[in-house]
Motif scaffolding. Structure first.
Motif, PDB file in Angstrom:
ATOM      1  N   ILE A 135      22.098  37.398  38.566  1.00  0.00           N
ATOM      2  CA  ILE A 135      22.634  37.076  37.243  1.00  0.00           C
ATOM      3  C   ILE A 135      24.099  37.467  37.155  1.00  0.00           C
ATOM      4  CG2 ILE A 135      22.388  37.493  34.763  1.00  0.00           C
ATOM      5  CD1 ILE A 135      19.447  38.101  35.250  1.00  0.00           C
ATOM      6  N   TYR A 136      24.453  38.638  37.677  1.00  0.00           N
ATOM      7  CA  TYR A 136      25.848  39.113  37.613  1.00  0.00           C
ATOM      8  C   TYR A 136      26.772  38.139  38.332  1.00  0.00           C
ATOM      9  CZ  TYR A 136      29.551  42.649  37.265  1.00  0.00           C
ATOM     10  OH  TYR A 136      30.695  43.329  36.946  1.00  0.00           O
ATOM     11  N   TYR A 137      26.341  37.671  39.500  1.00  0.00           N
ATOM     12  CA  TYR A 137      27.169  36.724  40.266  1.00  0.00           C
ATOM     13  C   TYR A 137      27.305  35.413  39.506  1.00  0.00           C
ATOM     14  CZ  TYR A 137      28.362  33.194  43.712  1.00  0.00           C
ATOM     15  OH  TYR A 137      28.954  32.139  44.369  1.00  0.00           O
ATOM     16  N   ARG A 138      26.230  34.930  38.929  1.00  0.00           N
ATOM     17  CA  ARG A 138      26.291  33.639  38.234  1.00  0.00           C
ATOM     18  C   ARG A 138      27.171  33.707  37.003  1.00  0.00           C
ATOM     19  NH1 ARG A 138      20.612  31.017  37.103  1.00  0.00           N
ATOM     20  NH2 ARG A 138      21.978  29.609  36.010  1.00  0.00           N
ATOM     21  N   ARG A 139      27.262  34.889  36.381  1.00  0.00           N
ATOM     22  CA  ARG A 139      27.984  34.978  35.114  1.00  0.00           C
ATOM     23  C   ARG A 139      29.411  35.496  35.239  1.00  0.00           C
ATOM     24  NH1 ARG A 139      23.350  36.966  30.843  1.00  0.00           N
ATOM     25  NH2 ARG A 139      22.472  34.900  30.565  1.00  0.00           N
ATOM     26  N   TYR A 140      29.764  36.054  36.379  1.00  0.00           N
ATOM     27  CA  TYR A 140      31.095  36.659  36.496  1.00  0.00           C
ATOM     28  C   TYR A 140      32.160  35.571  36.594  1.00  0.00           C
ATOM     29  CZ  TYR A 140      34.370  40.399  37.556  1.00  0.00           C
ATOM     30  OH  TYR A 140      35.385  41.317  37.493  1.00  0.00           O
ATOM     31  N   ARG A 141      33.150  35.644  35.679  1.00  0.00           N
ATOM     32  CA  ARG A 141      34.241  34.680  35.682  1.00  0.00           C
ATOM     33  C   ARG A 141      35.542  35.413  35.357  1.00  0.00           C
ATOM     34  NH1 ARG A 141      30.848  32.349  37.723  1.00  0.00           N
ATOM     35  NH2 ARG A 141      29.783  30.423  37.118  1.00  0.00           N
ATOM     36  N   TYR A 142      36.639  34.907  35.914  1.00  0.00           N
ATOM     37  CA  TYR A 142      37.934  35.508  35.591  1.00  0.00           C
ATOM     38  C   TYR A 142      39.001  34.420  35.572  1.00  0.00           C
ATOM     39  CZ  TYR A 142      39.100  35.153  40.563  1.00  0.00           C
ATOM     40  OH  TYR A 142      39.353  34.672  41.826  1.00  0.00           O
ATOM     41  N   ARG A 143      40.095  34.748  34.838  1.00  0.00           N
ATOM     42  CA  ARG A 143      41.199  33.778  34.775  1.00  0.00           C
ATOM     43  C   ARG A 143      42.493  34.554  34.650  1.00  0.00           C
ATOM     44  NH1 ARG A 143      41.528  29.647  29.791  1.00  0.00           N
ATOM     45  NH2 ARG A 143      41.831  31.615  28.673  1.00  0.00           N
ATOM     46  N   ILE A 144      43.472  34.172  35.453  1.00  0.00           N
ATOM     47  CA  ILE A 144      44.813  34.759  35.343  1.00  0.00           C
ATOM     48  C   ILE A 144      45.690  33.708  34.662  1.00  0.00           C
ATOM     49  CG2 ILE A 144      46.701  35.917  36.546  1.00  0.00           C
ATOM     50  CD1 ILE A 144      44.017  37.227  37.050  1.00  0.00           C
ATOM     51  N   ALA A 172      41.261  47.862  33.462  1.00  0.00           N
ATOM     52  CA  ALA A 172      40.287  46.775  33.586  1.00  0.00           C
ATOM     53  C   ALA A 172      40.169  46.404  35.059  1.00  0.00           C
ATOM     54  CB  ALA A 172      40.740  45.568  32.773  1.00  0.00           C
ATOM     55  N   TYR A 173      39.028  45.877  35.443  1.00  0.00           N
ATOM     56  CA  TYR A 173      38.782  45.581  36.861  1.00  0.00           C
ATOM     57  C   TYR A 173      38.356  44.130  37.047  1.00  0.00           C
ATOM     58  CZ  TYR A 173      38.662  50.653  37.271  1.00  0.00           C
ATOM     59  OH  TYR A 173      38.996  51.984  37.225  1.00  0.00           O
ATOM     60  N   ILE A 174      38.897  43.510  38.103  1.00  0.00           N
ATOM     61  CA  ILE A 174      38.357  42.234  38.597  1.00  0.00           C
ATOM     62  C   ILE A 174      37.696  42.583  39.922  1.00  0.00           C
ATOM     63  CG2 ILE A 174      38.815  39.821  39.085  1.00  0.00           C
ATOM     64  CD1 ILE A 174      41.517  40.103  37.785  1.00  0.00           C
ATOM     65  N   GLN A 175      36.378  42.367  39.972  1.00  0.00           N
ATOM     66  CA  GLN A 175      35.605  42.906  41.095  1.00  0.00           C
ATOM     67  C   GLN A 175      35.198  41.819  42.085  1.00  0.00           C
ATOM     68  OE1 GLN A 175      32.782  44.519  38.130  1.00  0.00           O
ATOM     69  NE2 GLN A 175      32.761  46.320  39.444  1.00  0.00           N
ATOM     70  N   TYR A 176      34.868  42.285  43.293  1.00  0.00           N
ATOM     71  CA  TYR A 176      34.234  41.437  44.320  1.00  0.00           C
ATOM     72  C   TYR A 176      35.048  40.194  44.666  1.00  0.00           C
ATOM     73  CZ  TYR A 176      30.089  44.251  43.269  1.00  0.00           C
ATOM     74  OH  TYR A 176      29.204  45.283  43.081  1.00  0.00           O
ATOM     75  N   LEU A 177      36.382  40.352  44.702  1.00  0.00           N
ATOM     76  CA  LEU A 177      37.236  39.221  45.082  1.00  0.00           C
ATOM     77  C   LEU A 177      37.386  39.172  46.600  1.00  0.00           C
ATOM     78  CD1 LEU A 177      40.111  39.618  42.475  1.00  0.00           C
ATOM     79  CD2 LEU A 177      38.266  37.964  42.419  1.00  0.00           C
ATOM     80  N   GLU A 178      37.610  37.984  47.098  1.00  0.00           N
ATOM     81  CA  GLU A 178      37.950  37.833  48.510  1.00  0.00           C
ATOM     82  C   GLU A 178      39.315  38.527  48.703  1.00  0.00           C
ATOM     83  OE1 GLU A 178      39.396  36.247  52.127  1.00  0.00           O
ATOM     84  OE2 GLU A 178      40.219  35.531  50.240  1.00  0.00           O
ATOM     85  N   LYS A 179      39.485  39.248  49.805  1.00  0.00           N
ATOM     86  CA  LYS A 179      40.608  40.180  49.964  1.00  0.00           C
ATOM     87  C   LYS A 179      41.967  39.502  49.774  1.00  0.00           C
ATOM     88  CE  LYS A 179      41.775  44.287  52.588  1.00  0.00           C
ATOM     89  NZ  LYS A 179      43.205  44.122  52.789  1.00  0.00           N
ATOM     90  N   ASP A 180      42.153  38.353  50.380  1.00  0.00           N
ATOM     91  CA  ASP A 180      43.448  37.670  50.229  1.00  0.00           C
ATOM     92  C   ASP A 180      43.667  37.250  48.780  1.00  0.00           C
ATOM     93  OD1 ASP A 180      43.310  35.981  53.478  1.00  0.00           O
ATOM     94  OD2 ASP A 180      43.997  37.995  52.876  1.00  0.00           O
ATOM     95  N   GLU A 181      42.600  36.836  48.130  1.00  0.00           N
ATOM     96  CA  GLU A 181      42.700  36.448  46.723  1.00  0.00           C
ATOM     97  C   GLU A 181      43.115  37.651  45.881  1.00  0.00           C
ATOM     98  OE1 GLU A 181      42.349  33.541  45.332  1.00  0.00           O
ATOM     99  OE2 GLU A 181      42.264  34.089  43.224  1.00  0.00           O
ATOM    100  N   ALA A 182      42.513  38.813  46.185  1.00  0.00           N
ATOM    101  CA  ALA A 182      42.838  40.036  45.452  1.00  0.00           C
ATOM    102  C   ALA A 182      44.305  40.405  45.645  1.00  0.00           C
ATOM    103  CB  ALA A 182      41.940  41.187  45.912  1.00  0.00           C
ATOM    104  N   GLU A 183      44.774  40.360  46.891  1.00  0.00           N
ATOM    105  CA  GLU A 183      46.181  40.687  47.163  1.00  0.00           C
ATOM    106  C   GLU A 183      47.108  39.704  46.455  1.00  0.00           C
ATOM    107  OE1 GLU A 183      47.165  43.262  48.772  1.00  0.00           O
ATOM    108  OE2 GLU A 183      45.564  43.888  50.129  1.00  0.00           O
ATOM    109  N   GLY A 184      46.707  38.411  46.454  1.00  0.00           N
ATOM    110  CA  GLY A 184      47.539  37.397  45.789  1.00  0.00           C
ATOM    111  C   GLY A 184      47.626  37.634  44.289  1.00  0.00           C
ATOM    112  N   ILE A 185      46.498  37.990  43.675  1.00  0.00           N
ATOM    113  CA  ILE A 185      46.490  38.257  42.233  1.00  0.00           C
ATOM    114  C   ILE A 185      47.347  39.476  41.924  1.00  0.00           C
ATOM    115  CG2 ILE A 185      45.021  39.102  40.346  1.00  0.00           C
ATOM    116  CD1 ILE A 185      42.819  37.262  41.414  1.00  0.00           C
ATOM    117  N   ALA A 186      47.211  40.527  42.723  1.00  0.00           N
ATOM    118  CA  ALA A 186      47.994  41.747  42.497  1.00  0.00           C
ATOM    119  C   ALA A 186      49.490  41.449  42.623  1.00  0.00           C
ATOM    120  CB  ALA A 186      47.581  42.836  43.487  1.00  0.00           C
TER     121      ALA A 186
END
Lengths: 481, 171
Positions: free
Chosen positions: B81-90, B142-156
């Protein structure tokens, strides 16, 4: 203003050494007598002398190698000791300046200046502390006030010519000390008092001492501390700078800009609430006292506090239509509270049944009464929370009223909100309801404020307004901490 | 605003209003966390059952087993359920995060309020090349969790650039 370089007053070395001597002496005496040993006076004096000399030397070195430089734009603290450090604090980042005269200050004729910045990191402790001769501290504070707040009054003028914007008698301070604590704290203290009386009546010295000690630490000591802290209370505002001056023996003068106030709160514990009284508090980093209460006005009648808020903090005053929780909310709250009350009652009945053969009937009845009373309190708390929690919003501000027995009206600016969110459980979602969650700066770091349960389209306007004000330029970063 | 239909995604992995979902490997990381919790709960329940022998502790043993069953059932269902519902937007001016299992939360962080951005990755996340992004403001994190590593670095990196631009404009 040319660069002015200061060191702490040399009496800080003496104060630190004397404090260490007193502490070491008490500790050695305690260890000696608790082991039932004989005190050898010459050894005791030798140990104390050696330790005192060590503390004196370390304190002297720190004093010698630490300087405070006030430039045109910032305060620079340079520590050239084993741990070197250079702290630069811009005047426009300072949230508050406090002048405290504690025990050692009174003895040596000095004052302690405390400088705080508006940050959630290390918000409880001052960023820089400087001890100077009293007249020098007042002069420096006046100079810094000119730079920070644009104030051009002297400390003497503040003490004599500027009247307090609200009259607070010492009797009101006493009432505040007794009734201003959270209700759970007062109830716990009274239970400890009853416990000590019961110990005395039954001849149980241990129970008496424990109960009495808990009562003293949870009630008597805080009451005395509040009276000493807030006696002779004065507060005034000059321009956009608020100054709070108080203290019976240890005097304190705190100044802060209204722009550094993160939120305001009218707080009413249960008994003051019944009496129609409340306090007024402001969350400013560094303006918190030892009791954790950033006080603007002690307990007074609610109408008086409201009028005073219009004068001292008009930026935070809001008179908009209040939205109450709907009837569905009571059902949602009952989903948690009714089972909780049932579990509490069931637990007391089980305990009563388990110990039926071991305890007297009086104690069994006490357990039953605790079970029934506890369940009733849980349900009463639910009913009170349903009734008191409200929400209202204006153009720049919104207000969240929260609590159950003790209530607080939180006045917040959209522009001071750091993180905003809405959450909704499965039953709430079915009826289009949710809870607002706000994270903002406070006197002790940051605060997490949650509202009651309201329609989603009402509370979602808060995060949307926060972003909307940034997008359309109504938000001015220069007015915010 | 927080109805379940808000989490439906198209073929590009975006919701109708532009939110992104998590990588499939994040579910595996969540399952490993769940497995650890289930093992710890099982050990605790076993300890109660093993040491609380005798008829007088019957209710304690029943309660321990029931508690373990609840924890296990919840942790098995939770990652799905957590995976299906987790969404984020920058977005241009805010970071939006939606998540939750029973209680669904929608969190908004104005970019203007951001002080610090940090990418972190514990041992379980590193197994799947994942990372968390911690966004710190003056009033909390606030946290954005479980991102693919390159995606996380790009967002940061993107958030840091935006914050620096804001500060430079003010100077």
């Amino acid at each position: 203003m040319t660069d002015s370089v200061y060191r702490n007053h040399f009496t800080t070395i003496i104060a630190r050494t004397l404090s260490a001597v007193i502490f070491i002496s008490i500790w050695i005496l305690y260890m000696t007598f608790s082991n039932e040993e004989e005190l050898k006076v010459e050894y005791f004096l030798a140990v104390v002398a050696v330790l005192a000399l060590a503390v004196f030397c370390v304190s002297w070195r720190i004093w010698k190698l630490t300087t405070y430089t006030f430039t045109d734009s910032e305060l620079v603290v340079f520590k050239n000791t084993v741990w070197k450090a250079k702290v630069e604090i811009r005047y426009d980042r300072m949230a508050s300046v406090q002048v405290v005269r504690g025990f050692w200050n009174m003895i040596f004729g000095t004052s302690t200046l405390k400088f705080n910045v508006n940050s959630a990191v290390n918000s409880r402790n001052a960023e820089a502390t400087l001890v100077l001769r009293k007249d020098l501290a007042d002069e420096l504070r006046e100079t810094i006030n000119n730079r920070m707040f644009g104030k051009f009054t002297t400390s003497l003028q503040e003490d004599t010519d500027i009247p307090s914007m609200i009259r607070v008698t010492n009797a009101e301070v006493v009432i505040h000390s007794l009734l201003g604590q959270p209700t759970w704290s007062i109830v716990f203290s009274l239970l400890m008092l009853l416990y000590s009386v019961w110990g005395l009546a039954t001849g149980s010295a241990g129970n008496f001492i424990i109960g009495a000690a808990m009562f003293v630490f949870t009630m008597a000591v805080p009451v005395v501390k509040v009276i000493i802290k807030y006696g002779n209370y004065r507060i005034y505002r000059i321009g956009d700078t608020i100054t709070v001056h108080s203290g019976l023996f240890v005097t304190s003068r705190k100044s802060f800009k209204v722009g550094k106030v993160n939120s305001a709160r009218m707080r009413s514990p249960l008994v003051p609430r019944i009496l129609g009284m409340c306090t007024l508090e402001a969350e400013v980093v560094g303006a918190m006292d030892d009791m954790g209460i950033p006080l603007i006005c002690p307990l007074k009648k609610k109408a008086v506090v409201r009028d005073f808020m219009k004068q001292i903090l008009p930026e935070f005053y809001l008179e908009e239509e209040v939205i109450h929780q709907g009837p569905v909310t009571l059902g949602i709250m009952a989903v948690k509270s009714v089972p909780a009350a049932a579990v509490w009652l069931a637990a007391s009945l089980i305990i009563r049944d388990v110990y039926a053969d071991d305890l007297d009937s009086i104690w069994l009845n006490v357990i039953l009464i605790i079970g029934i009373a506890g369940a009733a309190v849980i349900l009463a708390y639910m009913a009170s929370r349903y009734r008191v929690r409200t929400f209202s919003s204006g153009e720049k501000l919104f207000r969240i009223t929260r609590g159950g027995f003790d209530i607080a009206d939180e006045y917040l600016m959209y522009d001071r909100v750091q993180i905003a969110g809405v959450s909704s459980g499965p039953i709430q979602r079915r009826y289009g309801l949710g809870t607002l969650r706000i994270m903002t700066l406070s006197s002790v770091g940051y605060r997490d404020i949650r509202s009651g349960i309201f329609p989603m389209d009402v509370i979602v306007q808060v995060p949307e307004t926060v972003i909307g004000r940034i997008r359309d330029g109504r938000y001015d970063y220069r007015e915010c901490p | 605003m927080l109805g379940s239909d808000q989490f439906e995604t198209d073929e590009n992995g975006l919701t109708s209003d532009g939110y992104r979902c998590l990588e499939p490997s994040s579910k595996k990381a969540m399952y490993i966390v769940s497995l650890i919790i289930i093992v710890v709960a099982a050990a605790a329940a076993f300890a109660v059952v093993f040491f609380a022998k005798g008829d007088e502790y019957r209710w304690e043993r029943i309660a321990a087993v029931a508690a373990f069953a609840l924890v296990a059932a919840f942790r098995i269902v939770y990652p799905v359920i957590y995976y299906r519902r987790y969404r984020y937007r920058i977005a241009e001016d805010a970071v939006d995060i939606r998540r939750g299992v029973f209680v669904i939360t929608h969190e908004l962080v104005p970019i203007e309020r951001i002080h610090q951005v940090e990418v972190s990755s514990g041992p379980i996340l590193r197994m799947f090349n994942l990372a968390d992004v911690a966004i710190t403001t003056a009033g909390g994190t606030a946290y954005i969790q479980y991102l693919e590593k390159d995606e996380a670095e790009g967002i940061a990196a993107k958030l840091k650039d935006v914050v620096v631009n804001i500060l430079q404009e003010r100077d």
